[in-house]
Design an enzyme around this catalytic site. Structure first.
Site, PDB file in Angstrom:
ATOM      1  N   HIS A  10     -47.897 -33.931   2.637  1.00 43.66           N
ATOM      2  CA  HIS A  10     -48.034 -32.341   2.318  1.00 43.66           C
ATOM      3  C   HIS A  10     -48.530 -32.585   0.876  1.00 43.66           C
ATOM      4  O   HIS A  10     -48.646 -33.464   0.248  1.00 43.66           O
ATOM      5  CB  HIS A  10     -46.430 -32.075   1.989  1.00 43.66           C
ATOM      6  CG  HIS A  10     -45.493 -32.048   3.140  1.00 43.66           C
ATOM      7  ND1 HIS A  10     -45.067 -30.915   3.719  1.00 43.66           N
ATOM      8  CD2 HIS A  10     -44.821 -33.090   3.649  1.00 43.66           C
ATOM      9  CE1 HIS A  10     -44.204 -31.354   4.687  1.00 43.66           C
ATOM     10  NE2 HIS A  10     -44.092 -32.345   4.767  1.00 43.66           N
ATOM     11  N   TYR A  11     -48.987 -31.346   0.444  1.00 44.95           N
ATOM     12  CA  TYR A  11     -49.145 -31.271  -0.803  1.00 44.95           C
ATOM     13  C   TYR A  11     -48.124 -30.339  -1.288  1.00 44.95           C
ATOM     14  O   TYR A  11     -47.558 -29.521  -0.905  1.00 44.95           O
ATOM     15  CB  TYR A  11     -50.834 -30.689  -1.470  1.00 44.95           C
ATOM     16  CG  TYR A  11     -50.938 -29.350  -0.954  1.00 44.95           C
ATOM     17  CD1 TYR A  11     -50.292 -28.123  -1.130  1.00 44.95           C
ATOM     18  CD2 TYR A  11     -52.430 -29.350  -0.401  1.00 44.95           C
ATOM     19  CE1 TYR A  11     -50.801 -26.792  -0.778  1.00 44.95           C
ATOM     20  CE2 TYR A  11     -52.880 -27.922   0.029  1.00 44.95           C
ATOM     21  CZ  TYR A  11     -51.902 -26.643  -0.395  1.00 44.95           C
ATOM     22  OH  TYR A  11     -52.443 -25.614  -0.024  1.00 44.95           O
ATOM     23  N   THR A  12     -47.836 -30.364  -2.944  1.00 42.76           N
ATOM     24  CA  THR A  12     -46.880 -29.840  -3.257  1.00 42.76           C
ATOM     25  C   THR A  12     -46.914 -28.113  -3.401  1.00 42.76           C
ATOM     26  O   THR A  12     -46.018 -27.387  -3.493  1.00 42.76           O
ATOM     27  CB  THR A  12     -46.285 -30.173  -4.865  1.00 42.76           C
ATOM     28  OG1 THR A  12     -47.343 -30.211  -5.640  1.00 42.76           O
ATOM     29  CG2 THR A  12     -45.653 -31.372  -4.840  1.00 42.76           C
ATOM     30  N   GLU A  22     -44.459 -35.565  -0.578  1.00 45.13           N
ATOM     31  CA  GLU A  22     -45.059 -34.575  -1.264  1.00 45.13           C
ATOM     32  C   GLU A  22     -46.074 -35.384  -2.164  1.00 45.13           C
ATOM     33  O   GLU A  22     -45.801 -35.951  -2.971  1.00 45.13           O
ATOM     34  CB  GLU A  22     -43.854 -33.628  -1.795  1.00 45.13           C
ATOM     35  CG  GLU A  22     -43.144 -32.802  -0.843  1.00 45.13           C
ATOM     36  CD  GLU A  22     -43.897 -31.547  -0.695  1.00 45.13           C
ATOM     37  OE1 GLU A  22     -44.932 -31.505  -0.924  1.00 45.13           O
ATOM     38  OE2 GLU A  22     -43.283 -30.865   0.307  1.00 45.13           O
ATOM     39  N   HIS A  30     -48.906 -31.661   7.036  1.00 48.41           N
ATOM     40  CA  HIS A  30     -48.102 -30.544   7.450  1.00 48.41           C
ATOM     41  C   HIS A  30     -48.932 -29.553   8.259  1.00 48.41           C
ATOM     42  O   HIS A  30     -48.405 -28.688   9.314  1.00 48.41           O
ATOM     43  CB  HIS A  30     -47.482 -29.713   6.095  1.00 48.41           C
ATOM     44  CG  HIS A  30     -46.590 -29.051   6.416  1.00 48.41           C
ATOM     45  ND1 HIS A  30     -45.853 -28.402   5.361  1.00 48.41           N
ATOM     46  CD2 HIS A  30     -45.521 -28.716   7.435  1.00 48.41           C
ATOM     47  CE1 HIS A  30     -44.771 -27.731   5.598  1.00 48.41           C
ATOM     48  NE2 HIS A  30     -44.437 -28.073   6.841  1.00 48.41           N
ATOM     49  N   ASP A  33     -51.577 -27.748   4.120  1.00 45.45           N
ATOM     50  CA  ASP A  33     -51.456 -29.007   3.333  1.00 45.45           C
ATOM     51  C   ASP A  33     -51.476 -30.200   4.196  1.00 45.45           C
ATOM     52  O   ASP A  33     -50.882 -29.908   5.411  1.00 45.45           O
ATOM     53  CB  ASP A  33     -50.230 -28.736   2.311  1.00 45.45           C
ATOM     54  CG  ASP A  33     -48.851 -28.640   3.211  1.00 45.45           C
ATOM     55  OD1 ASP A  33     -48.735 -27.903   3.859  1.00 45.45           O
ATOM     56  OD2 ASP A  33     -47.837 -29.404   2.755  1.00 45.45           O
TER      57      ASP A  33
END
Ligand SMILES: [Zn+2]
Length: 232
Positions: free
Chosen positions: A26-28, A91, A133, A143
């Site tokens: 994921h990215y945050t 993340e 994700h 993401d």
């Protein structure tokens, strides 16, 4: 690698009898790493991940791998749903498409790579089960997105990346290939193609199955075994 503990209350037991056989990246999607780390540790937020990787490469552990973290939400991959049950979530700090999407720094990618290598050494996670994700929730998520260096990860042993991509067979069908790779198919085709492109053809993310996109679809599908209907 050095990992700092930053426990999150947002966790529970994994259901018994399932392997840990997926890795979801994921990215945050928040304005700072500090804000993201705080939110992932806040009980009211009801979200978490096993790890968070800062832009400078610092790695935090929020949830032990044997416990279930709450990162994937409603999700589907290769016939399985509710992927928090069987996955490890990482993340990766980046503001994301909403707050100023930017390249992932080399130090950060090196830390992500080392962390992934350690995780896949501990668990039976096949290369095709290392996903974004957006792959497992293509109707909701973008993401980690098209700036994420999946090709570089593959070069270092995390996942795979088809190098020489021959033209797709004349009878190749985008929907058939997407299904074989593992995408859920009850969504509009352009949306699924967009998710595929973010992951496997980042130079053009437009949801269209042009010749190069079809060729990459065929090349990726050729590297992945058929989905077993009896998968636990
Ligand atoms: Zn996510």
């Amino acid at each position: 690698m050095r990992i700092f503990d930053a426990p999150s209350p947002n966790q529970d037991a994994r259901p018994p009898g399932l392997p840990i056989d997926m890795l979801v990246l994921h990215y945050t999607g928040m304005q700072s790493g500090a804000a993201a780390l705080a939110r992932l540790r806040e009980a009211e937020a009801r979200v978490s991940s096993h790890y968070l990787v800062e832009e400078d490469g610092t790695v935090f552990r929020l949830v032990p791998e044997e416990r279930r973290a709450w990162h994937a939400g409603i999700s589907h991959w290769r016939g399985c749903i509710g992927l928090n049950d069987r996955s490890i979530g990482i993340e990766i700090v980046n503001p994301g498409h909403e707050w100023g999407y930017r390249p992932f720094p080399a130090l950060q990618m090196a830390a992500v790579c080392d962390l992934c290598l350690e995780i896949i050494a501990r668990h039976p996670i096949a290369p095709w089960n290392i996903v974004g994700h957006s792959d497992v929730a293509p109707d909701r998520k973008q993401d980690p997105g098209e700036l994420f260096d999946w090709e570089g990860l593959a070069a270092n042993g995390v996942g795979f990346w088809p190098e020489a991509v021959p033209p797709a067979p004349a009878d190749a069908q985008a929907a058939t290939l997407l299904a074989a790779i593992g995408y859920r198919m009850d969504l509009p085709l352009p949306l699924l193609l967009t998710a595929f492109q973010r992951r496997w053809r980042p130079a053009r993310v437009d949801g269209l199955a042009d010749a190069e996109c079809l060729a990459r679809l065929a090349a990726v599908a050729a590297r992945i075994p058929a989905i077993r209907p009896d998968r636990p």
